[in-house]
Enzyme design. Sequence first.
Site, short mmCIF file in Angstrom:
data_model
loop_
_atom_site.label_atom_id
_atom_site.label_comp_id
_atom_site.label_asym_id
_atom_site.label_seq_id
_atom_site.Cartn_x
_atom_site.Cartn_y
_atom_site.Cartn_z
N CYS A 51 9.40 -29.99 36.01
CA CYS A 51 10.34 -28.90 36.15
C CYS A 51 11.43 -29.22 37.15
CB CYS A 51 9.60 -27.63 36.60
SG CYS A 51 8.21 -27.18 35.54
N ASP A 84 -1.98 -24.88 36.66
CA ASP A 84 -2.16 -25.42 38.01
C ASP A 84 -1.24 -24.73 39.01
OD1 ASP A 84 0.07 -26.55 36.77
OD2 ASP A 84 -0.16 -28.51 37.71
N SER A 135 3.06 -44.34 33.02
CA SER A 135 3.71 -45.61 33.31
C SER A 135 2.81 -46.46 34.20
CB SER A 135 5.06 -45.37 34.02
OG SER A 135 4.87 -45.18 35.40
N ILE A 177 3.99 -27.99 30.16
CA ILE A 177 3.01 -29.07 30.00
C ILE A 177 1.59 -28.50 29.97
CG2 ILE A 177 2.08 -31.20 30.97
CD1 ILE A 177 4.94 -31.52 30.04
#
Length: 647
Positions: free
Chosen positions: A2, A100, A363, A53
Amino acid sequence: MCGIAGIFHPAVPKPVDPARVRAMADTLAHRGPDGSGVWTAPGVGLGHRRLSIIDLEGGVQPMVSGDGRLALSYNGEVYNFREVRAELEAKGHAFRTDSDTEVVLAAWSQWGPDCLSRLNGMFAFALYDGGRDCLFLARDRLGVKPLHIATLPDGALVFASELKGLLAHPLLRREVSPQAVEDYFTLGYVPDDACFVEGVRKLPAGHFLLVQRGRPVPAPTRWWDVDFSGEARGSAAALEEELVERLRAAVRSRMVADVPLGAFLSGGVDSSAVVAFMAEASRAAVETCSIGFTEADHDETAYAAQVAERFATSHRSRTVAADDFGLIETLSAAFDEPFADASALATYRVSELARERVTVALSGDGADEAFAGYRRYRLFSAEERVRGLLPQGARSLIGRLGDAYPKLDWAPQMFRAKTTLQALGQSSEEAYAMAVGVTPPLARSRIYTPELRRALQGHRGEQRYVEAMRGAPARDALGRAQYADLKIWLPGDILTKVDRTSMAVSLEAREPLLDHRLVEFAARLPSRLRLRGGTGKYLMKRALGRYLPDEILHRRKMGFVTPIAAWFRGPLAETAEGIARSPALTELGWFDEAAIARVAADHRAGRADHGRLLWQLLMLDRALSRVFGLGAPARPAARGRRLHAGQ
């Protein structure tokens, strides 16, 4: 992932205009295209842009606690939020959502600032506590997520995920920081605790800022640090098994998402390790993607395809032409500040490719810093051994020899001894600071005008590294170098690059190899298990031998290499020539036009390799134009720094 923004009046609760907060937040729409919100109370306003998400319906922000006392605007992910939630429920907390975000609210309510030590994740957030009448700004341990802060002329504290959020406020003064320009030419980026705009700063990684109404704004408080001074006990075999379990846990914790998830796959050790553990944990084929280059010596797609086949991933690759420099304006807009790591072009392209199918991509960033994977660690350690054998007088003589030795960019590697000789004549800290730099002091000084040299007041870009290494909690020189990289290079270059390029296409990037427990474990490893002989990441590669073939584990590291030197002798040759006459650089008045013209001419003629310096100048030119309006045809030229917006 965000974008957050907000305003807080520390002295008295002046009214906050919701439209102003919304304007700040809306500049961050690329970070959060799925929703937006603004919350205000006397003296405070929080804005938010959401990329959904976790808990796609319930995680709307800014989020307000059930009793109305707390309000939170939050950017990031807490990977252990379910464990923290269970602990809070045992203490009597009730939850309305599965997000969360609500866990962070409750954690503050239960533990105050100590809540941060319980959160395993990447985050930057702003929390207002009405009961205490205070604002709490916090940033994750390693600086994965950014947070910019400034104090306005009216005393208001403003903050935003990116600089553009602050620039949207009409009271922000716009003045170029000479120290940031020096740092930028030294390192290739503006360090993570500094800013291109004078008076703006970034909350450092692993720090929080608690601002109590009616009291002066304090300095940030460090709440986490990595320690290289201890040493793990146990056999190499036992530590190897522990490493595997920590890697597995770090990857699995970052696979929690309510949206499609995948991974960047370069075919190097780190991204291949992440994909290996993802495949182990996933029932379906892991979505992977990679970027290739038309120049064979830059292309790694064959290695990525080999790993993809080994783990049966759903793999896609895209080839980038050697002249793919059309993203210059896009990157300038994404970074705001000048950013000269040219691998950002490839990182943007792989993020763009990933976003076609997924919203979250894992990643392999972070392992080189934590486990000593960079070639420069091997060279630095070798130099350090030689320094220890030489008396000071001999070292000084060798250093002077290095100063006199010509810089032979065109010669075979064995004849390019200048920097090695100079390094042996310096302290460990000075030598490493020079090793990680982009443009050395003499080259910088040649293009600076007396005006900039006066404005710097003795500030040197290398000093940040020198001080970090001297104050590092480390038992040897390698640990001190790694500590400085984790504090400066990692958040300032690597994580800034990944955050801005991924967020530019509304993609959330997660770095499992930067799980703080894994980093802390790596810091405790004996140096010989991080760097042995010519092998960096020694224990990590040994542990991954059961997952990856030797040709992946032990091949030469390539990374995202961008051929900028060739560009400035080819398709960007006219651009190189024109940099010396840049209206923005001329209006700033800090650079010697004739000296830059010589740099460009020497590079085009092949007499020297100034590709990185020319790229730095080009990206600075774009940032000066975009942030300060310098070089605009309608504006009269003015020597020196640009002061206020609208002038």
